[in-house]
Design an enzyme around this catalytic site. Structure first.
Site, short mmCIF file in Angstrom:
data_model
loop_
_atom_site.label_atom_id
_atom_site.label_comp_id
_atom_site.label_asym_id
_atom_site.label_seq_id
_atom_site.Cartn_x
_atom_site.Cartn_y
_atom_site.Cartn_z
N ALA A 178 15.84 5.59 28.72
CA ALA A 178 16.53 6.72 28.08
C ALA A 178 16.23 7.99 28.85
CB ALA A 178 16.05 6.86 26.64
N GLY A 195 15.29 11.85 29.52
CA GLY A 195 14.30 12.72 28.90
C GLY A 195 12.90 12.35 29.35
N LYS A 255 13.37 1.31 20.87
CA LYS A 255 12.03 1.85 21.13
C LYS A 255 11.01 0.74 20.95
CE LYS A 255 11.48 6.20 19.73
NZ LYS A 255 11.55 7.47 18.96
N ASP A 283 16.50 7.71 11.17
CA ASP A 283 16.24 6.40 10.56
C ASP A 283 16.04 5.36 11.67
OD1 ASP A 283 16.08 4.58 8.46
OD2 ASP A 283 18.22 4.13 8.52
N1 LIG Z 1 16.50 8.74 19.02
C1 LIG Z 1 16.40 9.11 20.29
N2 LIG Z 1 17.50 9.56 20.95
C2 LIG Z 1 17.43 9.92 22.25
N3 LIG Z 1 16.32 9.88 22.98
C3 LIG Z 1 15.19 9.45 22.39
C4 LIG Z 1 15.16 9.05 21.02
N4 LIG Z 1 13.90 8.66 20.73
C5 LIG Z 1 13.19 8.83 21.86
N5 LIG Z 1 13.94 9.30 22.86
C6 LIG Z 1 13.52 9.61 24.25
O1 LIG Z 1 12.37 8.84 24.56
C7 LIG Z 1 11.23 9.68 24.80
C8 LIG Z 1 10.01 9.07 24.17
O2 LIG Z 1 10.22 8.88 22.78
P1 LIG Z 1 9.13 9.33 21.70
O3 LIG Z 1 8.89 10.79 21.77
O4 LIG Z 1 9.55 8.79 20.39
O5 LIG Z 1 7.90 8.51 22.25
P2 LIG Z 1 6.35 8.80 22.24
O6 LIG Z 1 5.78 7.82 23.15
O7 LIG Z 1 5.89 8.78 20.83
O8 LIG Z 1 6.25 10.27 22.82
P3 LIG Z 1 4.91 11.17 22.99
O9 LIG Z 1 4.29 10.79 24.27
O10 LIG Z 1 5.52 12.54 23.01
O11 LIG Z 1 4.09 10.91 21.76
C9 LIG Z 1 11.61 11.03 24.19
O12 LIG Z 1 10.94 12.08 24.85
C10 LIG Z 1 13.11 11.06 24.40
O13 LIG Z 1 13.42 11.51 25.69
#
Ligand SMILES: Nc1ncnc2c1ncn2[C@@H]1O[C@H](COP(=O)(O)OP(=O)(O)OP(=O)(O)O)[C@@H](O)[C@H]1O
Ligand SMILES: [Mg+2]
Length: 580
Positions: free
Chosen positions: A320, A322, A341, A376
């Protein structure tokens, strides 16, 4: 008795036991759902929340029970696929006699998937292709009432309102009918519809959620129609119409994937879904089922929809866009609006969470009021895809980071566990790509999102822009749950005054910091905004950096208040027109 007869009898007993369990599930679901009316009438918001929790737990409970029962009945034959193929055949006959067959099929799949931990899908013991069949649902019976339009708009609305009886009276039905009719007449004029209403169709079942009750229908004018939603509140003075919603976008926001599920008592959910689809054509059937509490069936629809998409497209799964997460590995297909995820095997410093703790956070969100701000997530297990549908970069990354969640072999990728979510645009990326006006609106809503979450007793934990996203309606939502917690357990503190110059220079805090301590002043550092956007944010939401803001919300929540969060713009509230 021959072995064949015994076999046949056992098959029948099992199929009937499963359909009986399904019917029990439906009956209990209905009883809980029907309580919503009384909760609304009694302003019993805690009762409503308890019902919502009970309903979310129900499916698993019933499936657990029937799996135990079937295991007892089949004993050694529990994993015998042939027996299950026969059970499916008999069950299919039973399903065809009921008008909510699609839900019954999903229920059967839940049972067999639990027993076999099926990887991918196995059409021999599972019902597949629900989505292609539910797409063509027709509304055969009438889940709605029709009102002909040979009345003034005001009279029409008054008649509609009177048709929904609650124990509590309306505060002033004529006044509200007049206010609503003005909005409708303005809408007819400004949107270029014919100036008169030919007819209105209103769903007989009320949609209840939180403190709101929603009357949902559509208005026909000339050859067109548009949605009509009357949002009711039960106030100390009686029931009032708090808002009227007339556009697809606004109804879509009301039914958003960032909100908890409605409690709406309907005989045939498929007809309700068809009706809802007519006023929200862009929403997936899956999301509509989910929005009315049939989230397990919504999952079936979602999965089926995904398989159909994959069969029509040659796009690959990719990482994804970002910033990469430290906890989750996130992938998507560019023109399919979902993200997958999966939990990583290891979490880099400073994360000190565990797989179970992460899953507990997602579960917390599933059960909590999502307040229009938490995306969700539907949990999936044992998904199977062709390996060639994955980009090489993604495969490498999954191998390296998520071997416990994903198995990659020569032909397939098996995703053992994933959350599926709607894709939104990460806020950090969004702000880089939009003009000043859009960025400004987003930044103000970023603060509103944090405040709505606080009002619903959630502290996001990680406030960085990269953890928020922008929906297609421009709303700011949050999707990173591993550091999220209940606001009520946070200890909001003022930064102690430093005792010396050395203290100030110290890299580590020189005062004791508890696990749940939060220093609102420090949050400034995490608001990754510069220049004008930062100023605007501080202007609108400077209170977020003051410990008093958080203490106030905490004391309202601990005092038992259910703080209002409206699923429509404040400016839409008729309360302004009543005062004015
Ligand atoms: N619903 C979504 N829609 C679009 N992009 C998403 C979504 N969920 C996550 N992402 C992308 O994936 C990346 C990682 O997701 P997320 O922040 O949930 O993971 P994390 O491992 O918990 O992050 P962190 O290291 O900040 O705790 C986000 O920074 C974003 O770029
Ligand atoms: Mg993140």
């Amino acid at each position: 008795m021959t072995e064949k007869t015994i076999h046949k009898q056992l098959t029948n007993i099992c199929a009937e036991a499963i359909i009986k369990a399904f019917n029990e599930y439906q009956a209990k679901f209905k009883v809980i759902t029907q309580r919503a009316k009384m909760r609304f009438e009694n302003q019993d918001w805690h009762g409503m929340k308890a019902d919502s929790d009970e309903r979310l737990d129900l499916y698993k409970k019933v499936v657990d029970q029937i799996v135990v029962e079937i295991s007892r009945l089949l004993n050694n034959g529990i994993n015998d696929k042939e027996i299950w193929m026969n059970i499916k055949g008999t069950y299919s006959g039973l399903c065809s006699k009921i008008d909510i067959w699609e839900l019954a099929e999903t229920f059967f799949n839940s049972v067999t998937r639990r027993i076999f931990a099926t990887v991918g899908v196995d059409p021999q013991i599972e019902f597949v292709d629900t989505c292609t069949r539910t797409e063509i649902f027709q509304i055969s019976a009438l889940p709605y009432r029709t009102y002909t339009g040979n009345l003034s708009t005001q009279s029409l609305i008054e008649i509609i309102l009177r048709d929904y009886e609650h124990q509590t009276a309306y505060e002033n039905i004529q006044r509200d009918a007049e206010l609503v009719s003005e909005k409708i007449d303005d809408h007819l004029k400004s949107s270029g519809y014919s100036p008169c209403i030919d007819r209105a169709e209103m769903l007989t079942s009320v949609h209840y959620r939180g403190k709101g009750a929603y009357l949902i229908g559509r208005i026909f004018s000339g050859s067109d129609f548009f949605p009509l939603v009357l949002a009711l509140l039960n106030t100390p003075g009686g029931i009032v119409v708090d808002a009227v919603i007339l556009s697809e976008n606004e109804v879509s926001i009301l039914f958003s994937f960032t909100r908890s599920y409605f409690h709406v008592d309907v005989k045939r959910p498929n007809e309700l879904v068809s009706f809802l689809k007519s006023i929200m054509p862009r929403k997936r059937i899956a999301e509509l089922y989910i929005s009315i509490g049939y989230n397990k069936h919504g999952k079936s629809e979602l999965y089926c929809d995904l398989l159909h998409y994959l069969s029509r497209s040659d796009k690959k799964f990719e990482l994804a866009e970002g910033e990469r997460g430290m906890v989750m590995e996130v992938f998507t297909m560019r023109d399919y609006g979902l993200v997958f995820k999966v939990i990583k095997d290891h979490f880099a410093y400073p994360k000190h969470t565990t797989r179970d703790a992460v899953m507990a956070k997602y579960d917390l969100v599933f059960k909590h009021d999502r307040a229009g701000r938490l995306v969700d997530a539907q949990e999936f297990e044992h998904l199977k895809f062709n390996r060639n549908r994955f980009s090489d970069t993604l495969l490498d990354s999954l191998k390296q980071n998520a071997a416990q969640s994903v198995i990659i072999n020569d032909d397939n990728v098996i995703v053992k566990h994933a959350y599926l979510e709607r894709r939104v645009t990460p806020l950090n990326i969004y702000l880089r790509n939009v003009d000043d006006a859009e960025a400004l609106t987003a930044v103000v809503d970023y603060g509103n999102a944090i405040k709505d979450l606080a009002a619903s007793n959630i502290f996001p934990g990680d406030l960085l822009l990269k953890n928020f996203g922008v929906t297609r309606h421009g709303r700011i939502v949050f999707y990173d749950y591993d550091e999220l917690c209940l606001l009520s357990v946070c200890n909001f503190r003022v930064m102690p005054q430093s005792r010396s110059y050395d203290d100030e220079l110290s890299a580590e805090p020189w005062f004791g910091v508890g696990e749940n301590d939060v220093f609102p002043e420090e949050l400034r550092k995490f608001i990754g905004l510069q220049g004008m956007l930062r100023e605007i944010f501080l202007d609108h939401h400077g209170d977020l950096f003051d410990v008093r803001f958080w203490h106030q919300i905490q004391s309202r929540i601990s005092g038992g208040e259910t703080i209002d969060i409206f699923p429509y713009e404040q400016s839409k509230r008729l309360v302004h027109d009543r005062i004015g």
